[in-house]
Design an enzyme around this catalytic site. Structure first.
Site, short mmCIF file in Angstrom:
data_model
loop_
_atom_site.label_atom_id
_atom_site.label_comp_id
_atom_site.label_asym_id
_atom_site.label_seq_id
_atom_site.Cartn_x
_atom_site.Cartn_y
_atom_site.Cartn_z
N GLY A 94 -23.43 -48.19 3.72
CA GLY A 94 -23.51 -49.64 4.31
C GLY A 94 -23.79 -50.59 2.95
O GLY A 94 -24.39 -50.17 2.10
N SER A 95 -23.34 -51.75 3.35
CA SER A 95 -23.67 -52.73 2.24
C SER A 95 -23.08 -52.60 0.85
O SER A 95 -21.88 -52.20 0.84
CB SER A 95 -24.96 -53.38 2.13
OG SER A 95 -25.23 -54.33 1.45
N SER A 96 -23.96 -52.29 -0.11
CA SER A 96 -23.13 -51.76 -1.40
C SER A 96 -22.61 -50.37 -1.26
O SER A 96 -21.72 -49.98 -2.00
CB SER A 96 -24.49 -51.62 -2.45
OG SER A 96 -23.94 -51.19 -3.53
N ALA B 217 -21.07 -49.57 1.31
CA ALA B 217 -19.62 -49.55 2.14
C ALA B 217 -18.89 -50.23 1.03
O ALA B 217 -17.69 -49.80 1.23
CB ALA B 217 -20.02 -50.73 3.32
N HIS C 148 -26.25 -59.02 8.78
CA HIS C 148 -26.00 -58.18 7.66
C HIS C 148 -25.88 -56.60 8.02
O HIS C 148 -24.79 -55.88 7.59
CB HIS C 148 -26.51 -58.46 6.63
CG HIS C 148 -25.97 -57.68 5.35
ND1 HIS C 148 -24.64 -57.69 4.76
CD2 HIS C 148 -26.73 -56.67 4.32
CE1 HIS C 148 -24.64 -56.80 3.91
NE2 HIS C 148 -25.65 -56.15 3.54
#
Length: 290
Positions: free
Chosen positions: A135-137, A139, A275
């Protein structure tokens, strides 16, 4: 009293042998980057598959593993597959430097690839059943790994990321933040985005991991525009149209839309979600074939 003590001993014994997240102090390879490798091997190992779960910024393997919203421990317990949890030594994963955006470049991506190779050998993983999520970074790193190590990875399911190479640093800085990309101003043609992927492993012409990506329409950290750019990138890599071959509204739940671009690329658009798109274990596992 003796019976009570025996029960206590048995309970302590079972707790001691219960599966837990365990660090692998030396997973090998010659990458300069040295993120930590943590492994969770379920008590009832039933599968020869591997899932690599990559944390977000300001997190760690332990925090991600213990996060109730991250379901991969539960999936591991339920279906009996091993999970690897890389832990970054920087605030966010390095998805910006040349070292990490190159096959065998010595950066974070190289180190995680070494973790995968270690796990394949150590735990008798089927090399054709290696899956990556984050997830996020995490991802972003999932996308970078798909580009730099397509020969190691079978499929990816990432949440709230950006195209591979979008966070590149012009100065070569490690783990740099890129406001242009995060703000949704990094746009390019599908061909150019595809070339970014191909340039990370020049000359590679083998199979590519199947790509599934999720993004929220109200993401204020990584602009929703990155969803469209990611569609461009991976449809080009697979040589398919940016027009979905099928589009399913309210799938996998209300206000989500699942778009298929042939069998190898799937995008899930989460209307009204910010987010942190919630992990959907069943859908991600289905994409992996678990």
């Amino acid at each position: 009293m003796m019976f009570h003590n025996l029960v206590t001993v048995l309970m302590l014994g079972s707790a001691a042998f219960a599966a837990q997240l365990t660090q692998v102090p030396n997973y090998g390879g010659n990458a300069r980057a040295k993120p930590q490798m943590w492994v969770y091997k379920p008590d009832n190992l039933k599968s020869d598959a591997l899932v690599v779960a990559i944390h977000s910024c300001q997190s760690s393997a332990q925090k991600y593993f213990q996060n109730a919203k991250i379901p991969w421990k539960q999936g591991s317990d339920r279906k009996g597959y091993i999970t690897v949890w890389p832990s970054s030594t920087t605030e966010c994963w390095d998805v910006s430097s040349k070292a990490s955006l190159s096959h065998d470049g010595g950066g974070d991506s190289n180190a995680i690839a070494n973790m995968i190779k270690y796990a394949i050998a150590q735990y008798k993983i089927d090399p054709g059943r290696v899956f990556v999520t984050g997830g996020s970074s995490g991802a972003m790193m999932s996308n970078v790994l798909a580009a730099t190590y397509p020969d190691l990875i079978t499929a990816v399911s990432l949440y709230s990321g950006v195209p591979a190479g979008c966070f590149v640093s012009s100065s070569g800085q490690v783990a740099a933040w890129n406001n242009t990309c995060s703000g949704g101003q990094s746009t390019a043609t599908a061909q150019k985005w595809g070339d970014v992927v191909r340039s990370m492993y020049p000359g590679y012409n083998g199979t590519r991991p199947r790509m599934q990506f999720w993004h929220g329409s109200t993401d204020s950290t990584l602009s929703p525009n990155n969803y469209r750019e990611t569609v461009k990138q991976w449809t080009n890599v697979f040589g398919v149209s940016e027009t979905p071959t099928s589009s399913k509204p309210d799938t996998p739940e209300r206000n989500y839309r699942t778009d298929d671009f042939g069998p190898n690329v799937q995008g899930i658009w989460a209307q009204g979600v910010g987010h942190s798109v919630p992990s959907h274990l069943d859908q991600s596992e289905a994409w992996f074939g678990l």
